[in-house]
Each structure stands twice: as structure tokens, then as C-alpha cells.
Design a protein around this motif. Structure first.
Motif, PDB file in Angstrom:
ATOM      1  N   ALA A 186       4.514   6.254   2.774  1.00 33.14           N
ATOM      2  CA  ALA A 186       4.489   7.555   3.455  1.00 33.14           C
ATOM      3  C   ALA A 186       5.827   8.294   3.363  1.00 33.14           C
ATOM      4  O   ALA A 186       5.857   9.477   3.045  1.00 33.14           O
ATOM      5  CB  ALA A 186       4.078   7.384   4.919  1.00 33.14           C
ATOM      6  N   LYS A 187       6.920   7.580   3.610  1.00 33.71           N
ATOM      7  CA  LYS A 187       8.233   8.237   3.617  1.00 33.71           C
ATOM      8  C   LYS A 187       8.607   8.801   2.246  1.00 33.71           C
ATOM      9  O   LYS A 187       8.958   9.981   2.144  1.00 33.71           O
ATOM     10  CB  LYS A 187       9.304   7.281   4.144  1.00 33.71           C
ATOM     11  CG  LYS A 187      10.662   7.937   4.265  1.00 33.71           C
ATOM     12  CD  LYS A 187      11.696   6.994   4.817  1.00 33.71           C
ATOM     13  CE  LYS A 187      13.050   7.681   4.882  1.00 33.71           C
ATOM     14  NZ  LYS A 187      14.125   6.714   5.129  1.00 33.71           N
ATOM     15  N   PRO A 188       8.550   7.997   1.152  1.00 32.99           N
ATOM     16  CA  PRO A 188       8.894   8.605  -0.145  1.00 32.99           C
ATOM     17  C   PRO A 188       7.918   9.715  -0.557  1.00 32.99           C
ATOM     18  O   PRO A 188       8.321  10.669  -1.227  1.00 32.99           O
ATOM     19  CB  PRO A 188       8.863   7.439  -1.131  1.00 32.99           C
ATOM     20  CG  PRO A 188       8.306   6.276  -0.406  1.00 32.99           C
ATOM     21  CD  PRO A 188       8.349   6.562   1.052  1.00 32.99           C
ATOM     22  N   ILE A 191       8.152  10.353  -5.109  1.00 29.95           N
ATOM     23  CA  ILE A 191       7.183   9.606  -5.913  1.00 29.95           C
ATOM     24  C   ILE A 191       6.793  10.485  -7.093  1.00 29.95           C
ATOM     25  O   ILE A 191       6.308  11.599  -6.912  1.00 29.95           O
ATOM     26  CB  ILE A 191       5.925   9.226  -5.101  1.00 29.95           C
ATOM     27  CG1 ILE A 191       6.293   8.331  -3.923  1.00 29.95           C
ATOM     28  CG2 ILE A 191       4.898   8.543  -6.010  1.00 29.95           C
ATOM     29  CD1 ILE A 191       5.137   8.014  -2.989  1.00 29.95           C
ATOM     30  N   LYS A 192       7.011   9.971  -8.273  1.00 29.19           N
ATOM     31  CA  LYS A 192       6.632  10.711  -9.475  1.00 29.19           C
ATOM     32  C   LYS A 192       5.277  10.199  -9.955  1.00 29.19           C
ATOM     33  O   LYS A 192       5.061   8.997 -10.062  1.00 29.19           O
ATOM     34  CB  LYS A 192       7.671  10.509 -10.582  1.00 29.19           C
ATOM     35  CG  LYS A 192       7.308  11.232 -11.868  1.00 29.19           C
ATOM     36  CD  LYS A 192       8.377  11.026 -12.928  1.00 29.19           C
ATOM     37  CE  LYS A 192       8.020  11.786 -14.192  1.00 29.19           C
ATOM     38  NZ  LYS A 192       9.011  11.548 -15.242  1.00 29.19           N
ATOM     39  N   ILE A 193       4.386  11.134 -10.226  1.00 30.89           N
ATOM     40  CA  ILE A 193       3.111  10.795 -10.864  1.00 30.89           C
ATOM     41  C   ILE A 193       3.222  11.278 -12.302  1.00 30.89           C
ATOM     42  O   ILE A 193       3.267  12.478 -12.562  1.00 30.89           O
ATOM     43  CB  ILE A 193       1.917  11.455 -10.146  1.00 30.89           C
ATOM     44  CG1 ILE A 193       1.814  10.927  -8.711  1.00 30.89           C
ATOM     45  CG2 ILE A 193       0.626  11.196 -10.925  1.00 30.89           C
ATOM     46  CD1 ILE A 193       0.764  11.624  -7.860  1.00 30.89           C
ATOM     47  N   GLU A 241      12.171   7.562  -5.912  1.00 29.01           N
ATOM     48  CA  GLU A 241      12.004   6.210  -5.388  1.00 29.01           C
ATOM     49  C   GLU A 241      11.152   5.349  -6.318  1.00 29.01           C
ATOM     50  O   GLU A 241      11.444   4.187  -6.566  1.00 29.01           O
ATOM     51  CB  GLU A 241      11.344   6.284  -4.009  1.00 29.01           C
ATOM     52  CG  GLU A 241      11.097   4.950  -3.361  1.00 29.01           C
ATOM     53  CD  GLU A 241      12.373   4.260  -2.937  1.00 29.01           C
ATOM     54  OE1 GLU A 241      12.502   3.072  -3.241  1.00 29.01           O
ATOM     55  OE2 GLU A 241      13.234   4.906  -2.311  1.00 29.01           O
ATOM     56  N   THR A 242      10.075   5.936  -6.842  1.00 31.65           N
ATOM     57  CA  THR A 242       9.081   5.137  -7.556  1.00 31.65           C
ATOM     58  C   THR A 242       8.263   6.032  -8.475  1.00 31.65           C
ATOM     59  O   THR A 242       8.204   7.246  -8.280  1.00 31.65           O
ATOM     60  CB  THR A 242       8.186   4.400  -6.528  1.00 31.65           C
ATOM     61  OG1 THR A 242       7.396   3.434  -7.169  1.00 31.65           O
ATOM     62  CG2 THR A 242       7.307   5.352  -5.754  1.00 31.65           C
ATOM     63  N   GLU A 257      14.964  -3.380  -5.283  1.00 31.87           N
ATOM     64  CA  GLU A 257      15.995  -3.230  -4.249  1.00 31.87           C
ATOM     65  C   GLU A 257      15.462  -2.416  -3.071  1.00 31.87           C
ATOM     66  O   GLU A 257      15.694  -2.752  -1.907  1.00 31.87           O
ATOM     67  CB  GLU A 257      17.234  -2.553  -4.845  1.00 31.87           C
ATOM     68  CG  GLU A 257      18.411  -2.517  -3.918  1.00 31.87           C
ATOM     69  CD  GLU A 257      19.644  -1.899  -4.583  1.00 31.87           C
ATOM     70  OE1 GLU A 257      20.450  -1.320  -3.850  1.00 31.87           O
ATOM     71  OE2 GLU A 257      19.792  -2.012  -5.814  1.00 31.87           O
ATOM     72  N   SER A 258      14.725  -1.360  -3.367  1.00 29.52           N
ATOM     73  CA  SER A 258      14.135  -0.534  -2.305  1.00 29.52           C
ATOM     74  C   SER A 258      13.105  -1.328  -1.518  1.00 29.52           C
ATOM     75  O   SER A 258      13.044  -1.239  -0.287  1.00 29.52           O
ATOM     76  CB  SER A 258      13.464   0.712  -2.900  1.00 29.52           C
ATOM     77  OG  SER A 258      14.426   1.522  -3.529  1.00 29.52           O
TER      78      SER A 258
END
Length: 180
Positions: free
Chosen positions: A26-28, A34-36, A67-68, A140-141
Motif C-alpha cells: 500500500a505505501k509504495p 511501483i513501476k508496472i 521501490e519495486t 533490503e526493503s
């Protein structure tokens, strides 16, 4: 936003975050970290190269910006067995790049099936997505958020309970791409 990315964003918000299957998403998502990445690839070699480029992009981008990454493969790997075999290549790529312990892969597929389950078992819904997806996660995250999360080992069991308690109507609404 193109249709595939929009569909994945909707799945992310309604299923992954909405059902709290990943309490860390939820936070990122809220912070637009968040990259799609929708891959247009149609061959395994090209898709592997595409995933490599996304790993490099993560390497080159500060975590507070990105982040991801979700790498979506809408044009291939529709067969879950093919997807699973390709997943081994992605794991091999991470190893070959020396990125073990830096990145991990979470896997999602429209026909996802955990080992030892039947295709229609509800628990498979926890990893079912509109398209084949390779989720590149910064370890790490993940370690940071797990330190502050109570009972992280209980997440899979809570997720299974959650999807097992969905009504048929909720399943139709949340997983329309599974209804053929």
C-alpha cells in the motif's frame, strides 16, 4: 495508461492491496514507487533481456523513487508450466548478475498453482493475476518492513483464509480475467 498496465494497476489495488495479501504494497503504491513495466516481447530471449534492463533500472534508481517493479508479459508464457520454467531462467539471471540477496522474484500468473494443490483450490488465488507477472523485489526493503511487521510468517496462512472466505460474487468481481 495503456490497458494492460491499467488492468494490472487495478489488480494491484483491488486484490493485492484491497485484500491485504501483501501488507507492504500500500505505501509504495500510494507513493507512486511501483513501476508496472509492460513487456512487448514475444520470445524468451527478449523477455529475459527486458527483465535484465528492469533490474538495471532498479540498480540505477534510488529506492525512495522506485521501490519495486512488476514486469508484465501479456504476449507470452500463457501456459503456467512454460511460465514456471522461464522463472528458473529469471532466477538464473539474478544469480549470474550477482544480485542474489539484492533482488528476489515473486511470481504471479492467471493459472498459478501451488505445488500440491488442485487447480481450483482457493489458495491459488493469492498468486493469480491478469497476466504473467515477474515482481522484482528489493530484498533490503523487504527486510526493513519485515522487522516492524508482527508475525510475518503468518501472512501466507492469513492470505489463504482471506481468499477461501470470498463469496462467488467477490471472486467474480476481483478475478474477472479467470472467468472463461
Amino acid at each position: 495508461m495503456p490497458q494492460v498496465a491499467q488492468t494490472v494497476q487495478q489488480w494491484l489495488e483491488d486484490v493485492v492491496i484491497g485484500l491485504n495479501l501483501c501488507p507492504f504494497a500500500a505505501k509504495p503504491n500510494r507513493n507512486k514507487q511501483i513501476k508496472i513495466h509492460v513487456s512487448e516481447c514475444t520470445t524468451e530471449a527478449d523477455l529475459l533481456e527486458d527483465i535484465y534492463q528492469q533490474i538495471r533500472h532498479l540498480d540505477d534508481t534510488p529506492v525512495d523513487e522506485l521501490e519495486t517493479t512488476l514486469v508484465v508479459a501479456p504476449h507470452m508464457l500463457n501456459d503456467f508450466d512454460d511460465y514456471n520454467q522461464f522463472l528458473d531462467l529469471v532466477e538464473g539471471l539474478i544469480s549470474q548478475l550477482g544480485k542474489q540477496g539484492i533482488y528476489q522474484i515473486a511470481s504471479f500468473h492467471p493459472d498459478y498453482q501451488f505445488y500440491g494443490t488442485e487447480p481450483d483450490d482457493a489458495e491459488n488465488l493469492t498468486n493469480r493475476s491478469p497476466y504473467p507477472i515477474f515482481h522484482l523485489i528489493r530484498e533490503e526493503s523487504m527486510e526493513k518492513v519485515l522487522k516492524h511487521y508482527p508475525d510475518p510468517e503468518g501472512i501466507p496462512e492469513r492470505n489463504i483464509d482471506c481468499v477461501e472466505n470470498l463469496t462467488a460474487e467477490q471472486k467474480r468481481q476481483l478475478f474477472p480475467y479467470l472467468i472463461k
